[in-house]
Design a protein around this motif. Structure first.
Motif, PDB file in Angstrom:
ATOM      1  N   ILE A  34       0.713  -1.176   0.070  1.00 53.85           N
ATOM      2  CA  ILE A  34      -0.115   0.034   0.029  1.00 53.85           C
ATOM      3  C   ILE A  34       0.793   1.479  -0.019  1.00 53.85           C
ATOM      4  O   ILE A  34       1.744   1.293   0.845  1.00 53.85           O
ATOM      5  N   TYR A  35       0.637   2.246  -0.860  1.00 50.36           N
ATOM      6  CA  TYR A  35       1.381   3.432  -1.222  1.00 50.36           C
ATOM      7  C   TYR A  35       0.605   4.211  -0.444  1.00 50.36           C
ATOM      8  O   TYR A  35      -0.608   4.685  -1.013  1.00 50.36           O
ATOM      9  N   LYS A  36       1.049   4.951   0.476  1.00 52.05           N
ATOM     10  CA  LYS A  36       0.392   6.393   1.146  1.00 52.05           C
ATOM     11  C   LYS A  36       1.004   7.635   0.711  1.00 52.05           C
ATOM     12  O   LYS A  36       2.302   7.754   0.826  1.00 52.05           O
ATOM     13  N   GLU A  37       0.268   8.462   0.029  1.00 53.17           N
ATOM     14  CA  GLU A  37       1.032   9.816  -0.258  1.00 53.17           C
ATOM     15  C   GLU A  37       0.841  10.694   0.872  1.00 53.17           C
ATOM     16  O   GLU A  37       0.190  10.871   1.639  1.00 53.17           O
ATOM     17  N   ARG A  38       2.114  11.033   0.848  1.00 58.14           N
ATOM     18  CA  ARG A  38       2.496  12.269   1.864  1.00 58.14           C
ATOM     19  C   ARG A  38       2.236  13.642   1.399  1.00 58.14           C
ATOM     20  O   ARG A  38       2.650  14.027   0.071  1.00 58.14           O
ATOM     21  N   PRO A  39       1.945  14.581   2.203  1.00 62.77           N
ATOM     22  CA  PRO A  39       1.745  16.083   1.708  1.00 62.77           C
ATOM     23  C   PRO A  39       3.350  16.401   1.248  1.00 62.77           C
ATOM     24  O   PRO A  39       4.203  15.834   1.807  1.00 62.77           O
ATOM     25  N   PRO A  40       3.629  17.303   0.348  1.00 65.41           N
ATOM     26  CA  PRO A  40       4.805  17.588  -0.204  1.00 65.41           C
ATOM     27  C   PRO A  40       5.621  18.323   0.911  1.00 65.41           C
ATOM     28  O   PRO A  40       4.951  19.187   1.745  1.00 65.41           O
ATOM     29  N   ARG A  41       6.868  18.105   1.039  1.00 72.97           N
ATOM     30  CA  ARG A  41       7.552  18.725   2.361  1.00 72.97           C
ATOM     31  C   ARG A  41       8.361  19.835   1.590  1.00 72.97           C
ATOM     32  O   ARG A  41       8.763  19.957   0.255  1.00 72.97           O
ATOM     33  N   LYS A  42       8.608  20.838   2.664  1.00 71.17           N
ATOM     34  CA  LYS A  42       9.359  21.945   1.901  1.00 71.17           C
ATOM     35  C   LYS A  42      10.691  22.177   2.965  1.00 71.17           C
ATOM     36  O   LYS A  42      10.557  21.930   4.283  1.00 71.17           O
ATOM     37  N   ILE A  43      11.860  22.763   2.133  1.00 71.06           N
ATOM     38  CA  ILE A  43      12.911  23.038   3.041  1.00 71.06           C
ATOM     39  C   ILE A  43      12.613  24.281   3.605  1.00 71.06           C
ATOM     40  O   ILE A  43      12.303  25.131   3.465  1.00 71.06           O
ATOM     41  N   THR A  44      12.883  24.289   5.141  1.00 70.14           N
ATOM     42  CA  THR A  44      12.547  25.233   5.872  1.00 70.14           C
ATOM     43  C   THR A  44      14.119  26.172   6.362  1.00 70.14           C
ATOM     44  O   THR A  44      14.148  27.133   6.703  1.00 70.14           O
ATOM     45  N   GLU A  45      15.145  25.205   6.476  1.00 70.69           N
ATOM     46  CA  GLU A  45      16.331  25.740   6.759  1.00 70.69           C
ATOM     47  C   GLU A  45      17.240  24.899   6.651  1.00 70.69           C
ATOM     48  O   GLU A  45      17.249  23.668   6.416  1.00 70.69           O
ATOM     49  N   ILE A  46      18.555  25.381   6.047  1.00 71.60           N
ATOM     50  CA  ILE A  46      19.787  24.673   5.792  1.00 71.60           C
ATOM     51  C   ILE A  46      21.037  25.174   6.619  1.00 71.60           C
ATOM     52  O   ILE A  46      21.357  26.503   6.665  1.00 71.60           O
ATOM     53  N   ARG A  47      21.917  24.319   7.295  1.00 74.22           N
ATOM     54  CA  ARG A  47      23.084  24.624   8.212  1.00 74.22           C
ATOM     55  C   ARG A  47      24.131  24.162   7.592  1.00 74.22           C
ATOM     56  O   ARG A  47      24.245  22.993   7.329  1.00 74.22           O
ATOM     57  N   ILE A  48      25.207  24.933   7.461  1.00 71.21           N
ATOM     58  CA  ILE A  48      26.563  24.536   7.144  1.00 71.21           C
ATOM     59  C   ILE A  48      27.551  24.643   8.263  1.00 71.21           C
ATOM     60  O   ILE A  48      27.736  25.842   8.669  1.00 71.21           O
ATOM     61  N   PHE A  49      28.154  23.479   8.644  1.00 73.58           N
ATOM     62  CA  PHE A  49      28.955  23.848   9.624  1.00 73.58           C
ATOM     63  C   PHE A  49      30.540  23.744   9.026  1.00 73.58           C
ATOM     64  O   PHE A  49      30.891  22.983   8.358  1.00 73.58           O
ATOM     65  N   PHE A  50      31.359  24.656   9.832  1.00 77.72           N
ATOM     66  CA  PHE A  50      32.714  24.839   9.318  1.00 77.72           C
ATOM     67  C   PHE A  50      33.604  24.020  10.418  1.00 77.72           C
ATOM     68  O   PHE A  50      33.278  23.820  11.304  1.00 77.72           O
ATOM     69  N   ASP A  51      34.897  23.855  10.025  1.00 75.44           N
ATOM     70  CA  ASP A  51      35.907  22.988  10.906  1.00 75.44           C
ATOM     71  C   ASP A  51      36.414  24.107  12.061  1.00 75.44           C
ATOM     72  O   ASP A  51      36.908  23.772  12.961  1.00 75.44           O
ATOM     73  N   ASP A  52      36.005  25.524  11.850  1.00 78.84           N
ATOM     74  CA  ASP A  52      36.458  26.151  13.141  1.00 78.84           C
ATOM     75  C   ASP A  52      35.425  26.507  14.041  1.00 78.84           C
ATOM     76  O   ASP A  52      35.218  27.185  14.839  1.00 78.84           O
ATOM     77  N   ASN A  53      34.302  25.495  14.225  1.00 81.92           N
ATOM     78  CA  ASN A  53      33.309  25.635  14.888  1.00 81.92           C
ATOM     79  C   ASN A  53      32.285  26.630  14.728  1.00 81.92           C
ATOM     80  O   ASN A  53      31.634  27.149  15.730  1.00 81.92           O
ATOM     81  N   THR A  54      32.066  27.243  13.487  1.00 83.43           N
ATOM     82  CA  THR A  54      31.118  28.268  13.093  1.00 83.43           C
ATOM     83  C   THR A  54      30.130  27.655  12.206  1.00 83.43           C
ATOM     84  O   THR A  54      30.279  26.414  11.633  1.00 83.43           O
ATOM     85  N   TYR A  55      28.993  28.079  12.009  1.00 81.83           N
ATOM     86  CA  TYR A  55      28.084  27.605  11.127  1.00 81.83           C
ATOM     87  C   TYR A  55      27.299  28.782  10.378  1.00 81.83           C
ATOM     88  O   TYR A  55      27.328  29.915  11.147  1.00 81.83           O
TER      89      TYR A  55
END
Length: 156
Positions: free
Chosen positions: A129-150
């Motif tokens: 049984i395939y159930k359709e989910r409502p479409p999802r949207k990206i709310t946030e993207i985080r990029i972490f750096f090696d100097d502990n910042t993002y």
């Protein structure tokens, strides 16, 4: 000679280990281990009676005191390990198990067994049984750096 030694002699005569000997007379293996062990625990009356009941040819007086011969039977006492086979030919016919001859080879492992009945296999139906989910949207993207910042990116 202690009762421990007499128990060992019976085990040697019957060619049994302590576990097999205990099983043959119907007692726990630990019971025989205690009797044969270094503490020299004297066997209970029940153990002695079970032994005598299983090996009735054992002379009870010999078992308890060491006096007399090991066996009640004159023939059995003559068949001590030193005397076994002295006057009995190696390939003599055995009266208890007479030779059947080699006309019919008997090997029970090779005898055909009854064929198993073919039972119909149970059919298993499986539904996906395939159930359709409502479409999802990206709310946030985080990029972490090696100097502990993002950095955080949010769609507009």
């Amino acid at each position: 000679m202690s009762i421990k030694d007499r128990f060992k002699m019976i085990m040697e005569r019957e060619k049994l280990t302590a576990g097999a000997f205990a099983e043959s007379i119907g007692v726990a293996q630990a019971t025989i281990s205690h009797i044969l062990g270094p503490r020299n625990k004297y066997p209970s009356t029940e153990v002695i009676l079970r032994l005598h009941q299983r090996y009735s040819d054992i002379n009870l007086e010999w078992l308890l005191t060491g006096q007399g011969s090991m066996s009640n039977d004159a023939e059995a006492s003559a068949s001590t390990p030193e005397n076994i086979g002295a006057d009995y030919p190696l390939f003599a016919e055995n009266a208890e198990n007479p030779d059947k001859g080699t006309d019919e080879p008997e090997n029970r492992k090779e005898m055909a067994l009854a064929k198993p009945l073919n039972t119909p296999k149970e059919i298993v139906k499986q539904e996906i049984i395939y159930k359709e989910r409502p479409p999802r949207k990206i709310t946030e993207i985080r990029i972490f750096f090696d100097d502990n910042t993002y950095e955080t990116f949010k769609p507009a």
